[in-house]
Write an enzyme that holds these catalytic residues in place. Sequence first.
Site: not given
Length: 816
Positions: A323, A676, A680
């Site tokens: 607006d 893993n 990580d």
Amino acid sequence: MQLGEPPLTALYQALETDGSGLDREQAALRLQRSRADKGRPDSGLRKILAIMANQFRSPLVLLLVVAVVLSAFLGEVYDTFIIGCIILASGLLSFWQEYKAGKAVEKLQKLISQKSTVLRGNTQQVVDAQDVVPGDLVLLKAGDIIPADCRIIDSNELHVNESSLTGESFPAEKMSGQISRQTALSESFNCLWQGTNVISGTGKALVVRTGADTVFGKLRESLSETSETAFERGIRGFGYFLLQITTVLTLVILAVNIYFGKPLIDSVLFSLALAVGMAPELLPAIMTVAMSTAAARMMERKVIVKKLSSIFNLGEVTVLCTDKTGTITEGSVRVCDAVDGAGNSRQHLRLYAYLNAVMQQGFANPIDQALADLALGMDGYRRLNEVPYDFIRKRVTVLAEGQNGNLMISKGALECILEVCSRLEVDKGVYAPLDEAHRLSLLSQYQTYCEQGYRVLGIAVKQTPLDHITRADENEMSFAGYLLLEDPLKPSSLASIQKLRALGVEVKIITGDNRFAAMHIAQKLGVAAGCVLTGPELDELSPEAFHQRAMGIAVYAEIEPHQKVRVVKALRQQGAVTAYIGDGINDVAAINAADAGISTHNAVDVAKQAADFVLMEKDLSVLADGIMEGRKSFVNSMKYIFITTGATFGNMFSVAGASLLLPFLPMLPKQILLTNFITDLPALAIASDQVDPQQTRRSGKWSMSLIRRFMVVFGLHSSFFDFLTFYILYFKLHLSGAAFRTGWFIESVVTELLILLVVRTRQPFLSSRPANPLLWLTVIALLVTILLPVSPVASQLGFTEISLKETSWIGGSAAF
């Protein structure tokens, strides 16, 4: 209790209250009792347990847990303990990240809680909507969200949007009275329902039911469903894609290992460990951390995030619809003059406008605030009644008792004022018929004022013997003159628009102001006047024709609320990711229709509820910072996805292939899980990593085809060097068993850590420094990897010491 049937006196008695409302002690006691009934003290613990359980909901992890328990029964207790610890540690790390992110978001949500005005002890008080209790008296005006199921005590032209409950698109008129027990919800004119919102008018109502006891509360689960964002759909597709690859690879490896006579439990654990190794189990935590980190940074820039996943949508925005008032302009309206039809300044017109502003009790707005600041006084006048503003009539009329009788004063859009006028005030108390020639002259003068940059309203008056008025009484009025207002451009507007354009975001202004004022703004912003489209012109265009023109229009003027939605939908159909910023009732539909809905802290409640973001400052430069944060979150989340699909997939594929070629398992299940887990660790810090400037110049797009190509090309490239390493370890260095696994473990972790540092940037490796947490966690992971084979737990993990010569070969292979 039937809400609309019993008399109000019976409801007062049942709720132990009266027309003055509860006192503060009664309200506090009822609120305390309500919270105890809901079990709120335990809600925090339940939330913690839910987050913890969520970390172990993956089918692969659950399957691995079952296999580990089975191996424990078969005597592999020590290995079972090690694998279980690794799984638990991974889950706890993910839990901690998600829990911290959730707490940060809760703090942000509290800043924009919904408020309600209640009458307690006959005194008005503003409270959190969730603190409203049965027996309270709530005062309602346009823009309010109704906080509970209520019975109307009195009202004035009260219209409520009940579409969320009844499906009826037109507002329902509400008033006091009684209905029968059999009356349908949609026809209960004397009742208000939680979650609906006031469109126009005012009212006072008695709260009967709150929370889960309301109609909305009973339907909450079905009403609270939200559509997926584009990023969420992409993540879901990515998950299915990886699941398919993982399932096929796992089953093939399991079958081949069993075929070659390797132990069943070892083969099952090995296959499941490979599956877990390839699964991006940290992705939910990393996404949550990335989004919560961005939300915290956006809060520093005074942008509150209501829905975390919308941050990615904000980062993808290519078109911003805004607006004008308060965003492009200062939002601090100034009264310049009040002039009659001949252009003469008139003090009595200022008084009319002032009385209209201070006597109307609808929703607050900058224009009425500016008029109230004139402080002309109400000596000799007393408010009797009003017909509140609505978006159909576009005017507000008050009835004031004066020394010369009762006076109706209307203020609003010029054309809407002229349509109820039959006379023209040529001087105070002197009138002439308002014929067509006069109307054309007034409209011409109006255009001139608008082209000069004024916001122009019309004022009309009428003497009447009535002491109560309705919309039907708005007729045969006298046009008194024009109210000239000014809302100048913000000094930063042009720079903010240029900043957004530099980000690849096109700004489109959507305003209810007339075409002349819109063209004036367009010229100041350097937008060609030919890029202005008005509401009436829009209605003449077919959907197909408008869709072709939508992207080329820079300013939309004289736009109705339903047309705002049409503009947003047309832009989205043209492929634009669209954001819409608004703060009024007439903006709600467009906020809902946009990819990213934005409101402001001083907006009406229903607009703030519909929005995904709330700006504490209504400034486009603030929004540009928010878009930048959204892009950073997207880039950092994609880093983890590319690392998972590239490095991790390549390593697991290599291990799987080697298990088919070697007479022994290249890595034990616990070593795969340990690999893993270690890789990580630094991945947890990716969410707060620095982002290269060139990665945020354009919006990021989710591309499954790009991920597939990267996984295949990079993964196979990585596997080629992995098999080269296997060759060196087995044929050159003649390593097997624990020695082979130790060498491969070191080489696998080191290369994956190096790949993480390479993939995180598009610049040369040494030209883009990672964030400190990422850098230090990478260093820690590297030291742990090197020291594990010589640590006291090496033998339990299946490692052994290797010679300096063997270490040199492995180091050279990793560097290569």
